[in-house]
Design an enzyme around this catalytic site. Sequence first.
Site: not given
Length: 354
Positions: A130-132, A157, A161
């Site tokens: 993810t870009d998060e 989260y 990741k």
Amino acid sequence: MKILITGGAGFIGSAVVRLAVARGHEVVNLDAMTYAASETNVASVSGSNLYSFEKADIRDRAALDRIFASHRPDWVMHLAAESHVDRSIDGPADFIETNVTGTFNMLEAARSYWVAQGKPDSFRFHHISTDEVFGSLPNDPQVKFTEDTPYDPRSPYSASKASSDHLVRAWHETYGLPVVLTNCSNNYGPFHFPEKLIPVVILNALAGKPLPIYGRGENIRDWLYVEDHADALLLVVEKGELGRSYNIGGENERTNLELVKTLCSILDTLKPAAKPYAEQITFVTDRPGHDARYAIDPSRIRSELGWRPSVTVEEGLTKTVQWYLDNEAWWRPLLERKGVGVRLGVQAAGETAA
């Protein structure tokens, strides 16, 4: 090619499964069938002789070894993960166990299998992220996440990741495992589990309930239609350079408020109500650690692999709204699952989940 896809009964995973089978790949769907999974997500391909299913948990190393030995995949596409930020605030342990320990198990099972097969040149381990992991961006359209952006995760989260991304790179550098990685922007589209913003807005609107927007709705996201994402993922696993990461974005930045207003306008057209749906918009207390802006620079995947999204956000949202209008039999039972429709991630600092 035979592809082992983890999390293939989830939202993004099922889109990859459906597209891979449609393109003639043999697919093994490995899924633990947790709360966000649904067998109906892959019902359209479940009868194909190219499809097989293994109910297993990526935290179970013995099960992974058995599945690798039995099915002998050419490629692995690792999508299985806990993914809802609000749930990670209330219960971070599941995110660490699945996203970190589970990815470690997948890497070790894949490495053991790859070595046992004589390290074939065709083998690929594609880790989907993810870009998060990159943190938050300023409100400046010239500044976007690139593959070289330093990691700065802000939630349990995104931290889980980020950890899994680092493990994948380490297994490539240390053991030579042939890996590729992708980091995507916010996905939306058919089969999106009804705890995320877009399906929540659609289903609350239809039910006459408030349409909750965190803070003042100023947070910005880059929206990626899930079927475009599936197309990009299959391209990367086939043609991506080993050890390299690719950012996949929809090139469709919108504030949350703009996005919800667009959904309301589409609903006004496709399913008119007694009054405009936008009158149901309600602002609620913001999520802890809510990143201000995500935006992907997709230059690498565009220049190296020739990929770009096929739809604008307005086109994709129209398709999505129509899909939910046509598929109540899919989403109605999911509303009864634990936590769905309940505001999560708002515990006071220091309070632990029950």
